[in-house]
Design a protein around this motif. Structure first.
Motif, PDB file in Angstrom:
ATOM      1  N   PHE A 127       0.834  -1.203   0.000  1.00 13.73           N
ATOM      2  CA  PHE A 127       0.000   0.000   0.000  1.00 13.73           C
ATOM      3  C   PHE A 127       0.867   1.250   0.000  1.00 13.73           C
ATOM      4  N   HIS A 128       0.321   2.313  -0.583  1.00 16.56           N
ATOM      5  CA  HIS A 128       0.870   3.651  -0.427  1.00 16.56           C
ATOM      6  C   HIS A 128       0.107   4.332   0.707  1.00 16.56           C
ATOM      7  N   GLY A 129       0.801   5.076   1.553  1.00 17.09           N
ATOM      8  CA  GLY A 129       0.114   5.928   2.508  1.00 17.09           C
ATOM      9  C   GLY A 129      -0.506   7.120   1.787  1.00 17.09           C
ATOM     10  N   LEU A 130      -1.331   7.862   2.506  1.00 17.45           N
ATOM     11  CA  LEU A 130      -1.984   9.035   1.930  1.00 17.45           C
ATOM     12  C   LEU A 130      -1.964  10.161   2.951  1.00 17.45           C
ATOM     13  N   VAL A 131      -1.546  11.348   2.514  1.00 20.88           N
ATOM     14  CA  VAL A 131      -1.633  12.550   3.332  1.00 20.88           C
ATOM     15  C   VAL A 131      -2.513  13.536   2.578  1.00 20.88           C
ATOM     16  N   GLN A 132      -3.611  13.950   3.205  1.00 17.63           N
ATOM     17  CA  GLN A 132      -4.533  14.857   2.527  1.00 17.63           C
ATOM     18  C   GLN A 132      -4.702  16.164   3.299  1.00 17.63           C
ATOM     19  N   SER A 133      -3.794  16.404   4.233  1.00 13.35           N
ATOM     20  CA  SER A 133      -3.764  17.663   4.964  1.00 13.35           C
ATOM     21  C   SER A 133      -2.320  17.939   5.348  1.00 13.35           C
ATOM     22  N   GLY A 134      -1.954  19.220   5.377  1.00  7.65           N
ATOM     23  CA  GLY A 134      -0.591  19.579   5.728  1.00  7.65           C
ATOM     24  C   GLY A 134      -0.401  19.903   7.190  1.00  7.65           C
ATOM     25  N   MET A 157      -2.562  17.362  -5.825  1.00  8.36           N
ATOM     26  CA  MET A 157      -2.512  18.801  -6.066  1.00  8.36           C
ATOM     27  C   MET A 157      -3.833  19.316  -6.619  1.00  8.36           C
ATOM     28  N   THR A 158      -4.822  18.435  -6.731  1.00  6.94           N
ATOM     29  CA  THR A 158      -6.174  18.839  -7.100  1.00  6.94           C
ATOM     30  C   THR A 158      -7.153  17.970  -6.322  1.00  6.94           C
ATOM     31  N   TYR A 159      -8.433  18.157  -6.556  1.00  6.28           N
ATOM     32  CA  TYR A 159      -9.555  17.577  -5.805  1.00  6.28           C
ATOM     33  C   TYR A 159      -9.754  18.344  -4.495  1.00  6.28           C
ATOM     34  N   ASP A 160     -10.866  18.084  -3.840  1.00  7.98           N
ATOM     35  CA  ASP A 160     -11.244  18.874  -2.670  1.00  7.98           C
ATOM     36  C   ASP A 160     -10.224  18.779  -1.536  1.00  7.98           C
ATOM     37  N   ARG A 161      -9.564  17.628  -1.412  1.00  6.32           N
ATOM     38  CA  ARG A 161      -8.630  17.463  -0.300  1.00  6.32           C
ATOM     39  C   ARG A 161      -7.178  17.491  -0.772  1.00  6.32           C
ATOM     40  N   HIS A 162      -6.908  18.412  -1.687  1.00  6.51           N
ATOM     41  CA  HIS A 162      -5.538  18.559  -2.170  1.00  6.51           C
ATOM     42  C   HIS A 162      -4.709  19.357  -1.166  1.00  6.51           C
ATOM     43  N   LEU A 163      -3.402  19.221  -1.273  1.00 10.79           N
ATOM     44  CA  LEU A 163      -2.495  19.993  -0.432  1.00 10.79           C
ATOM     45  C   LEU A 163      -2.140  21.309  -1.118  1.00 10.79           C
ATOM     46  N   ASP A 164      -2.100  22.385  -0.331  1.00  8.58           N
ATOM     47  CA  ASP A 164      -1.565  23.629  -0.866  1.00  8.58           C
ATOM     48  C   ASP A 164      -0.042  23.564  -0.834  1.00  8.58           C
TER      49      ASP A 164
END
Length: 464
Positions: A127-134, A157-164
């Motif tokens: 599995f890959h981990g996922l970070v959707q918040s900084g 870098m897109t979609y509603d839960r992308h990272l700035d």
């Protein structure tokens, strides 16, 4: 009935090793390759003749979404998806997690996926981990992923839960410090939103407008920005998923020529074979909706050239299967069509057919982008991705003289269409071994539900 890992001697094959292509024998014992060479002694092994066949390391697909939502999926999806993978010559997958719902930790999300796959997957899996918040808590989860053998972490870098940019910079720095590889979906969020808004304002709803709402500059801008952030984070290693355009590839070349290191690139089967003219049919075009979209023929050829030259390191699928009924929700409004398509079974044979058989890439390069480089970047090499003494006996015996045509009804997944319907395939997947067990025998599945093992991964290695 589940196959067992018998001691096996495969004779007279064209063997693709890390040192090159050679006529050779392979000796398998206790799930591993124990010897590669000519005239190997059988010593009680079962003997298999591979004259006229090509022996390749088992394929590794490092971009799959076998299931999107662990709360609604049954474990059977991992059996179905990995059964199809094995039939197509892919012996290992690395699965991307879906977005984590509010109130659930990313590590709990990972555990839910692992529970679904355990005892169900027929191929090996990670599995890959996922970070959707900084935020600080999300960054701390990176340390937990690393202790669980998950050494790649994805951001959008897109979609509603992308990272700035601030969140992405923090993630890149922390992944660098932990020895993790940051995988990034690179499309410029504002560019995408502006494109979709313009289509809605002008009442453009057909599938072709999916491609026009996400033009090539959406990807190129995001890739350029990502590479600047990675350079500023001390040349943090970055893995750009599903690259689709010549413009983005040019940004990558420019950064490398300027001295930036640790840039690794993936493209997918669909971007090497299909083009945006598939969207012109208002109904059939819906099945090709994915992000990034299919591109121009010029982009297709640029990606092949990049693959041959070493600018692109891996070929994956972004396998994400929806039914035709799901896709048809987008009739008249492409934004209602779920993005994603199946392809886990077709990848290996089609890239051989369109690449090796047509002279676009060498046999050695094929083995690198389908197995060797994915294994290196995912922290699996040399256990996976190589036909070498000590490696897992994951082997594809490919018949370069076989011919067939892709039809969805001949495939082995639960989905009801193929992106590659009626396409000619210039090879056959004859036999597949997973850790010394013959899981495909003369085109017949002989593996078993639950035969796959979780892949605990090391830190990434440089790709060739």
């Amino acid at each position: 009935m589940k196959e067992t890992a018998l001691k096996t001697l495969i004779r007279n094959g064209t063997v693709v090793t890390p040192q090159g292509v050679q006529q050779s024998d392979l000796l398998l014992d206790n799930g591993r390759i124990t010897a590669v060479g000519r005239g190997l002694a059988a010593d009680g092994a079962a003997i298999m003749d591979a004259s006229g066949k090509i022996l390749l390391p088992g394929g590794i697909d490092v971009h799959t979404h076998v299931t999107l939502n662990p709360d609604t999926a049954a474990g059977d999806v991992y059996y179905t998806g990995t059964h199809a993978a094995l039939m197509g010559g892919t012996t290992s997958i690395v699965e991307h997690l879906g977005f984590t719902p509010a109130g659930r930790s990313p590590t709990r999300q990972l555990a839910l996926y692992a529970e679904l796959a355990a005892g169900q997957a027929a191929a090996d899996y990670g599995f890959h981990g996922l970070v959707q918040s900084g935020d600080a808590d999300s960054v701390k989860n990176l340390e937990t992923f690393a202790t669980q053998g998950v050494t790649t972490v994805k951001a959008y870098m897109t979609y509603d839960r992308h990272l700035d940019d601030a969140g992405l910079s923090a993630m890149l720095r922390h992944c660098r410090d932990l020895g993790l590889l940051t995988a990034v979906h690179a499309e410029d969020h504002q560019c995408v939103q502006n494109g979709i808004a313009a289509c809605k304002a002008e009442k453009h709803g057909g599938p072709i407008w999916h491609a026009r709402s996400r033009p090539p500059e959406c990807e190129a801008r995001a890739v350029a920005r990502l590479l600047r952030l990675a350079a500023a984070a001390g040349n943090a290693p970055v893995y750009i998923v599903h690259l689709s355009t010549a413009a983005a590839l040019a940004e990558i070349r420019k950064a490398r020529e300027g001295g930036q290191k640790n840039i690794f690139v993936e493209t997918c089967t669909q971007y090497l074979i299909l083009a945006e003219d598939r969207y012109e049919d208002p109904v059939m075009g819906l099945r090709y909706i994915m992000s990034p979209p299919l591109r121009r023929r010029e982009d297709v050829e640029a990606l092949w050239q990049g693959l041959a030259k070493g600018d692109i390191q891996t070929v994956a699928t972004d396998h994400c299967a929806f039914s035709l009924a799901d896709k048809n929700r987008g009739l008249g409004d492409f934004t209602r069509c779920p993005g994603g398509a199946p392809g886990i079974e077709e990848r290996f044979a089609l890239i051989f057919s369109q690449g090796v058989a047509k002279g676009r890439i060498s046999l050695e390069r094929f083995a690198e982008v389908m197995a060797g480089n994915p294994a290196r970047l995912m922290g699996l090499y040399p256990r996976k991705g190589a036909l070498a003494p000590g490696s897992d006996a994951d082997i594809v015996i490919l018949d370069p003289h076989a011919r067939r045509t892709v039809h969805a009804h001949d495939l082995h997944g639960s989905w009801d269409y193929s992106l590659y319907e009626n396409m000619d395939v210039l090879c056959g997947i004859d036999t597949v071994f997973l850790r010394g067990c013959r899981v495909v025998d003369n085109g017949r599945f002989t593996g078993a539900r639950g035969q796959g093992s979780f892949l605990r991964r090391d830190r990434f290695m440089e790709a060739r």
